[in-house]
Design a protein around this motif. Structure first.
Motif, PDB file in Angstrom:
ATOM      1  N   GLY A 151       0.828  -1.202   0.000  1.00  0.00           N
ATOM      2  CA  GLY A 151       0.000   0.000   0.000  1.00  0.00           C
ATOM      3  C   GLY A 151       0.858   1.244   0.000  1.00  0.00           C
ATOM      4  N   LEU A 152       0.228   2.374  -0.105  1.00  0.00           N
ATOM      5  CA  LEU A 152       0.945   3.648  -0.176  1.00  0.00           C
ATOM      6  C   LEU A 152       1.750   3.942   1.081  1.00  0.00           C
ATOM      7  CD1 LEU A 152      -1.675   5.988  -1.834  1.00  0.00           C
ATOM      8  CD2 LEU A 152       0.518   5.320  -2.774  1.00  0.00           C
ATOM      9  N   SER A 153       1.163   3.642   2.239  1.00  0.00           N
ATOM     10  CA  SER A 153       1.858   3.960   3.485  1.00  0.00           C
ATOM     11  C   SER A 153       3.176   3.194   3.582  1.00  0.00           C
ATOM     12  CB  SER A 153       0.967   3.639   4.683  1.00  0.00           C
ATOM     13  OG  SER A 153       0.610   2.260   4.694  1.00  0.00           O
ATOM     14  N   PHE A 154       3.195   1.957   3.084  1.00  0.00           N
ATOM     15  CA  PHE A 154       4.438   1.180   3.127  1.00  0.00           C
ATOM     16  C   PHE A 154       5.466   1.764   2.161  1.00  0.00           C
ATOM     17  CE2 PHE A 154       7.317  -2.068   1.565  1.00  0.00           C
ATOM     18  CZ  PHE A 154       7.864  -2.527   2.755  1.00  0.00           C
ATOM     19  N   VAL A 155       5.033   2.167   0.972  1.00  0.00           N
ATOM     20  CA  VAL A 155       5.957   2.761   0.001  1.00  0.00           C
ATOM     21  C   VAL A 155       6.640   3.978   0.618  1.00  0.00           C
ATOM     22  CG1 VAL A 155       6.149   3.927  -2.227  1.00  0.00           C
ATOM     23  CG2 VAL A 155       4.659   1.935  -1.995  1.00  0.00           C
ATOM     24  N   VAL A 156       5.852   4.809   1.289  1.00  0.00           N
ATOM     25  CA  VAL A 156       6.406   6.001   1.929  1.00  0.00           C
ATOM     26  C   VAL A 156       7.410   5.613   3.010  1.00  0.00           C
ATOM     27  CG1 VAL A 156       5.851   8.004   3.368  1.00  0.00           C
ATOM     28  CG2 VAL A 156       4.389   7.424   1.427  1.00  0.00           C
ATOM     29  N   ARG A 157       7.029   4.646   3.867  1.00  0.00           N
ATOM     30  CA  ARG A 157       7.928   4.231   4.952  1.00  0.00           C
ATOM     31  C   ARG A 157       9.214   3.619   4.407  1.00  0.00           C
ATOM     32  NH1 ARG A 157       3.308   1.927   7.059  1.00  0.00           N
ATOM     33  NH2 ARG A 157       4.151  -0.199   6.889  1.00  0.00           N
ATOM     34  N   ALA A 158       9.107   2.818   3.344  1.00  0.00           N
ATOM     35  CA  ALA A 158      10.289   2.177   2.768  1.00  0.00           C
ATOM     36  C   ALA A 158      11.252   3.220   2.204  1.00  0.00           C
ATOM     37  CB  ALA A 158       9.874   1.198   1.674  1.00  0.00           C
ATOM     38  N   CYS A 159      10.707   4.234   1.526  1.00  0.00           N
ATOM     39  CA  CYS A 159      11.556   5.297   0.971  1.00  0.00           C
ATOM     40  C   CYS A 159      12.275   6.044   2.089  1.00  0.00           C
ATOM     41  CB  CYS A 159      10.721   6.262   0.145  1.00  0.00           C
ATOM     42  SG  CYS A 159      10.125   5.579  -1.419  1.00  0.00           S
ATOM     43  N   GLU A 160      11.548   6.317   3.171  1.00  0.00           N
ATOM     44  CA  GLU A 160      12.153   7.038   4.292  1.00  0.00           C
ATOM     45  C   GLU A 160      13.162   6.154   5.031  1.00  0.00           C
ATOM     46  OE1 GLU A 160       8.720   8.182   6.525  1.00  0.00           O
ATOM     47  OE2 GLU A 160       8.341   9.967   5.289  1.00  0.00           O
ATOM     48  N   TYR A 161      12.851   4.879   5.142  1.00  0.00           N
ATOM     49  CA  TYR A 161      13.722   3.935   5.863  1.00  0.00           C
ATOM     50  C   TYR A 161      15.069   3.767   5.153  1.00  0.00           C
ATOM     51  CZ  TYR A 161      15.127  -0.511   8.107  1.00  0.00           C
ATOM     52  OH  TYR A 161      15.795  -1.506   8.789  1.00  0.00           O
ATOM     53  N   TYR A 162      15.029   3.673   3.831  1.00  0.00           N
ATOM     54  CA  TYR A 162      16.255   3.465   3.062  1.00  0.00           C
ATOM     55  C   TYR A 162      16.841   4.772   2.513  1.00  0.00           C
ATOM     56  CZ  TYR A 162      15.233  -1.533   3.303  1.00  0.00           C
ATOM     57  OH  TYR A 162      14.990  -2.807   3.747  1.00  0.00           O
TER      58      TYR A 162
END
Length: 224
Positions: A44-55
């Motif tokens: 979902g969108l929330s995961f895409v955002v978190r993954a971008c911020e995480y990496y």
């Protein structure tokens, strides 16, 4: 989501963390992260955002659209603004990124034209781009079964590239306006990478990516 899955896995390995650790940091189960990394499920969108911020990479990089990890970075607000209530994306992540990429590139071009302050050049550029938008929407409208009477231009004329001819004329007017500015010794803005990056932080990478991918596509076509 093939590029996303592959990049997601490579970034985790590069960081040197296990799936279990990364999953915990990202707030999901290890099994779900495994599905994402193997392309079994679409996040979902929330995961895409978190993954971008995480990496610490841009969404464009995550999807394999740029080699620059910082290029065309989408903030969580920008990504989620493209979604309906409940974070349901209007289309797809790729469509959102393409829209953002082109929007940023066009913004830089018109920002530079604005510094020149030439009405003819600005209008010609707007006519050229609006012609492209018209053609894309007209084809989409037709494919969706829309009533062609909505447009005054006959469908056959549109098929025979009337709109493309209009774009070509706009391109000619644009080139003529720039030649006129040169003849008048007008001062053009600095187009060096350093100057563009300073004047248009963030959006400059959008322009660079659009130029790079289009240049590669046209070069390939020229070799055929």
């Amino acid at each position: 989501m093939t590029e996303f899955s592959r990049t997601l896995s490579l970034l985790r390995q590069e960081r040197g963390v296990s799936q279990r650790t990364a999953a915990g940091d990202l707030g999901i189960s290890q099994a779900l992260l495994s599905h994402y990394e193997n392309g079994i499920r679409e996040p979902g969108l929330s995961f895409v955002v978190r993954a971008c911020e995480y990496y610490h990479v841009s969404a464009d990089f995550m999807l394999g659209r740029t080699l620059s990890r910082e290029g065309s970075m989408l903030s969580s607000e920008e990504v989620l603004s493209a979604a309906e209530p409940g974070n349901v994306l209007q289309g797809s992540v790729l469509a959102t990124l393409q829209s953002k990429l082109l929007s940023g590139a066009v913004g830089v071009v018109f920002g530079l034209l604005g510094k020149l302050g030439d009405k003819a050049a600005i209008n010609a550029a707007a006519e050229y781009l609006s012609g492209a938008v018209y053609q894309l929407y007209r084809h989409l409208y037709r494919a969706a079964g829309g009533n062609e009477a909505y447009f005054s231009l006959d469908p056959a004329a549109c098929t025979m590239d009337t709109a493309a001819a209009d774009m070509k004329l706009a391109q000619v007017r644009f080139a003529r306006a720039l030649r006129s500015l040169n003849a008048r010794k007008a001062e053009f803005p600095d187009l060096s990478p350093e100057a563009l990056t300073a004047a248009y932080p963030g959006r400059c990478q959008s322009l660079t990516q659009v130029l790079s991918t289009t240049d590669a596509r046209l070069s390939e076509l020229n070799r055929m």
